[in-house]
Design a protein around this motif. Structure first.
Motif, PDB file in Angstrom:
ATOM      1  N   UNK A   1       0.792  -1.293  -0.079  1.00 45.22           N
ATOM      2  CA  UNK A   1      -0.041  -0.039   0.075  1.00 45.22           C
ATOM      3  C   UNK A   1       0.846   1.368  -0.035  1.00 45.22           C
ATOM      4  N   UNK A   2       0.512   2.304  -0.769  1.00 43.17           N
ATOM      5  CA  UNK A   2       1.055   3.354  -0.830  1.00 43.17           C
ATOM      6  C   UNK A   2       0.627   4.358   0.446  1.00 43.17           C
ATOM      7  N   UNK A   3       1.520   5.120   0.899  1.00 41.64           N
ATOM      8  CA  UNK A   3       1.345   5.948   2.382  1.00 41.64           C
ATOM      9  C   UNK A   3       0.227   6.687   1.942  1.00 41.64           C
ATOM     10  N   UNK A   4      -0.203   7.443   0.975  1.00 41.25           N
ATOM     11  CA  UNK A   4      -1.454   8.129   0.509  1.00 41.25           C
ATOM     12  C   UNK A   4      -2.560   7.337   0.744  1.00 41.25           C
ATOM     13  N   UNK A   5      -2.614   5.921   0.437  1.00 39.85           N
ATOM     14  CA  UNK A   5      -3.637   4.971   0.564  1.00 39.85           C
ATOM     15  C   UNK A   5      -3.927   4.831   1.868  1.00 39.85           C
ATOM     16  N   UNK A   6      -2.908   4.726   2.786  1.00 38.58           N
ATOM     17  CA  UNK A   6      -3.124   4.471   4.175  1.00 38.58           C
ATOM     18  C   UNK A   6      -3.657   5.548   4.758  1.00 38.58           C
ATOM     19  N   UNK A   7      -3.054   6.947   4.269  1.00 41.53           N
ATOM     20  CA  UNK A   7      -3.651   8.101   4.959  1.00 41.53           C
ATOM     21  C   UNK A   7      -5.174   8.327   4.905  1.00 41.53           C
ATOM     22  N   UNK A   8      -5.209   7.887   3.410  1.00 39.89           N
ATOM     23  CA  UNK A   8      -6.992   8.209   3.125  1.00 39.89           C
ATOM     24  C   UNK A   8      -7.862   7.088   3.941  1.00 39.89           C
ATOM     25  N   UNK A   9      -7.230   6.131   4.134  1.00 38.58           N
ATOM     26  CA  UNK A   9      -8.051   5.037   4.809  1.00 38.58           C
ATOM     27  C   UNK A   9      -8.269   5.417   6.495  1.00 38.58           C
ATOM     28  N   UNK A  10      -7.082   5.752   7.043  1.00 37.37           N
ATOM     29  CA  UNK A  10      -7.180   6.240   8.289  1.00 37.37           C
ATOM     30  C   UNK A  10      -8.183   7.501   8.649  1.00 37.37           C
ATOM     31  N   UNK A  11      -8.327   8.313   7.279  1.00 32.60           N
ATOM     32  CA  UNK A  11      -9.180   9.517   7.408  1.00 32.60           C
ATOM     33  C   UNK A  11     -10.671   9.155   7.460  1.00 32.60           C
ATOM     34  N   UNK A  12     -10.823   8.049   6.436  1.00 28.68           N
ATOM     35  CA  UNK A  12     -12.018   7.320   6.179  1.00 28.68           C
ATOM     36  C   UNK A  12     -12.613   6.745   7.540  1.00 28.68           C
ATOM     37  N   UNK A  13     -11.745   6.251   8.374  1.00 35.70           N
ATOM     38  CA  UNK A  13     -12.203   5.411   9.666  1.00 35.70           C
ATOM     39  C   UNK A  13     -11.926   6.364  10.837  1.00 35.70           C
ATOM     40  N   UNK A  14     -11.608   7.568  11.010  1.00 31.11           N
ATOM     41  CA  UNK A  14     -11.311   8.414  11.821  1.00 31.11           C
ATOM     42  C   UNK A  14     -10.950   9.827  11.725  1.00 31.11           C
ATOM     43  N   UNK A  15     -10.708  10.529  12.888  1.00 34.50           N
ATOM     44  CA  UNK A  15     -10.350  12.142  12.753  1.00 34.50           C
ATOM     45  C   UNK A  15      -9.071  11.985  11.883  1.00 34.50           C
ATOM     46  N   UNK A  16      -8.667  13.273  11.203  1.00 33.03           N
ATOM     47  CA  UNK A  16      -7.609  13.526  10.430  1.00 33.03           C
ATOM     48  C   UNK A  16      -6.074  13.255  11.292  1.00 33.03           C
ATOM     49  N   UNK A  17      -5.142  12.920  10.787  1.00 35.83           N
ATOM     50  CA  UNK A  17      -3.902  12.366  11.517  1.00 35.83           C
ATOM     51  C   UNK A  17      -2.932  13.092  11.235  1.00 35.83           C
ATOM     52  N   UNK A  18      -3.092  13.881  10.119  1.00 37.37           N
ATOM     53  CA  UNK A  18      -1.783  14.780   9.625  1.00 37.37           C
ATOM     54  C   UNK A  18      -1.155  15.542  10.644  1.00 37.37           C
ATOM     55  N   UNK A  19      -1.798  16.280  11.656  1.00 33.27           N
ATOM     56  CA  UNK A  19      -1.035  17.027  12.783  1.00 33.27           C
ATOM     57  C   UNK A  19      -0.142  16.043  13.690  1.00 33.27           C
ATOM     58  N   UNK A  20      -0.546  14.818  13.710  1.00 34.23           N
ATOM     59  CA  UNK A  20       0.149  13.810  14.344  1.00 34.23           C
ATOM     60  C   UNK A  20       1.511  13.509  13.608  1.00 34.23           C
ATOM     61  N   UNK A  21       1.209  13.243  12.443  1.00 39.18           N
ATOM     62  CA  UNK A  21       2.345  12.828  11.649  1.00 39.18           C
ATOM     63  C   UNK A  21       3.314  13.986  11.609  1.00 39.18           C
ATOM     64  N   UNK A  22       3.005  15.225  11.444  1.00 40.82           N
ATOM     65  CA  UNK A  22       3.799  16.521  11.394  1.00 40.82           C
ATOM     66  C   UNK A  22       4.678  16.570  12.674  1.00 40.82           C
ATOM     67  N   UNK A  23       4.131  16.325  13.753  1.00 35.86           N
ATOM     68  CA  UNK A  23       4.669  16.375  14.975  1.00 35.86           C
ATOM     69  C   UNK A  23       5.524  14.953  15.473  1.00 35.86           C
ATOM     70  N   UNK A  24       5.526  14.244  14.614  1.00 33.52           N
ATOM     71  CA  UNK A  24       6.336  13.055  14.797  1.00 33.52           C
ATOM     72  C   UNK A  24       5.445  12.125  15.738  1.00 33.52           C
ATOM     73  N   UNK A  25       4.403  12.349  16.182  1.00 35.88           N
ATOM     74  CA  UNK A  25       3.875  11.356  17.101  1.00 35.88           C
ATOM     75  C   UNK A  25       3.221  10.161  16.389  1.00 35.88           C
ATOM     76  N   UNK A  26       3.003  10.297  15.164  1.00 37.76           N
ATOM     77  CA  UNK A  26       2.562   9.161  14.375  1.00 37.76           C
ATOM     78  C   UNK A  26       3.470   8.990  13.238  1.00 37.76           C
ATOM     79  N   UNK A  27       4.168   7.741  13.114  1.00 38.23           N
ATOM     80  CA  UNK A  27       5.196   7.321  12.054  1.00 38.23           C
ATOM     81  C   UNK A  27       4.353   6.241  11.344  1.00 38.23           C
TER      82      UNK A  27
END
Length: 323
Positions: free
Chosen positions: A48-74
């Motif tokens: 799976x491409x990273x963009x696909x993973x992020x799109x699926x996470x968004x479909x099943x929960x709140x946005x995770x971009x800020x967690x990615x940006x601050x390094x909480x989510x890897x």
């Protein structure tokens, strides 16, 4: 166990047969970790491409971009755990241990990872070594109770023998998807598992305990434990008792009422959510039982408070024991 109830130190098995069960579990696991301030490591299917993973996470929960940006989510790939060296499960575990230590240096008190086991066929790992890793080799990762891990198995990739071994080798087995309800029969004493009891992991040929439809034997029918006898009818409910599971919940209650057992022990300690309708239905079940029968409810403090507010003390056939 519902994924939301995982605690630091837990090592859990999960399996999925469709995209909804895959991503609903992953989404809930990720959001719970972010909310708790933990570092979250995701090892998705390498295909799976990273963009696909992020799109699926968004479909099943709140946005995770800020967690990615601050390094909480890897978002990681499993080969990062052993490269530039050849693959081995020992190096895979050592790489995870380095990530745990790095998170602690970065100020995180706990770390959780979700590992899609598609990495095994994708990178050509030896399945026997992986099973050793799953059942005993990785125990040191959880020694200080700061690390939580779920290993998710695609039922299309792995055969039944491997899935059974993997499920048995994990201390915890997750429900297939959040928001469901499981019923697990317990032995006559009400204090432990009976022979053959266990959590249904959603796979055909599993333990036989799971979301009851009301057909056949089990907690939803009158042929469950204690049916037609004076023995204790013991039952553990796991997951959510709410509008979405109300039909299943009512079937379970009908099975209890028809059991004939003099003592009913209901373990609700792993029930994540109990709505007012279901709480009232349980109280009504106890209130209309014969005086010779008794219902013991064991539950968490919040649920116990709900029962007491709704008049549990006025029902002589009922005892509520809160943790």
């Amino acid at each position: 166990m519902p994924v939301e109830r995982l605690r630091p130190g837990d090592h859990a098995f999960a399996s999925y047969a469709d995209e909804e069960s895959r991503w609903s579990t992953l989404g809930a696991f990720t959001q719970t970790g972010i909310t708790k301030g933990e570092r979250v490591l995701l090892f998705p299917d390498p295909a799976l491409a990273e963009s696909t993973v992020l799109a699926q996470l968004l479909a099943y929960g709140p946005p995770v971009e800020s967690a990615l940006e601050r390094g909480q989510l890897l978002l990681l790939t499993m080969d990062q755990m052993w490269l530039p060296h050849p693959l081995s499960v020992e190096r895979q575990m050592a790489g995870l241990h380095r990530e745990i230590e790095r998170a602690q240096r970065d100020g995180y008190g706990a770390v959780r990872s979700a590992i899609d086991m598609a990495w095994v066929p994708s990178f050509g790992a030896d399945i026997e070594r992986v099973m050793w890793r799953e059942t005993s080799g990785c125990h040191y990762l959880f020694a200080d109770s700061r690390y939580t891990e779920i290993c998710t198995y695609d039922r299309a990739w792995f055969d039944e023998e491997v899935l059974d071994r993997a499920a048995a080798g994990h201390p915890t087995v997750l429900m297939e998807r959040p928001g469901s309800l499981l019923a697990v029969a317990e032995n006559g004493s009400g204090g432990g598992k009976g022979e053959g009891d266990g959590l249904d992991d959603g796979r055909d040929g599993g333990s036989g305990y799971g979301p009851w439809s009301g057909s056949g034997s089990g907690p939803g029918s009158d042929s469950g434990p204690g049916a037609g006898s004076d023995e204790t009818y013991g039952l553990k409910l796991i997951g959510d008792a709410d509008l979405s599971t109300r039909e299943q919940f009512n079937v379970i209650l009908r099975g209890i009422a028809a059991s004939g057992a003099r003592r009913i022990v209901l373990d609700l300690t792993e029930l994540s959510f109990l709505d007012v309708y279901c709480a009232r239905a349980l109280l009504r079940l106890a209130a209309y039982m014969e005086p010779s029968r008794h219902v013991d409810i064991r539950c968490g403090g919040i649920h116990a408070h709900t029962f007491l507010l709704m008049g549990a003390l006025d029902i002589p056939q009922l005892t509520v024991e809160g943790e």
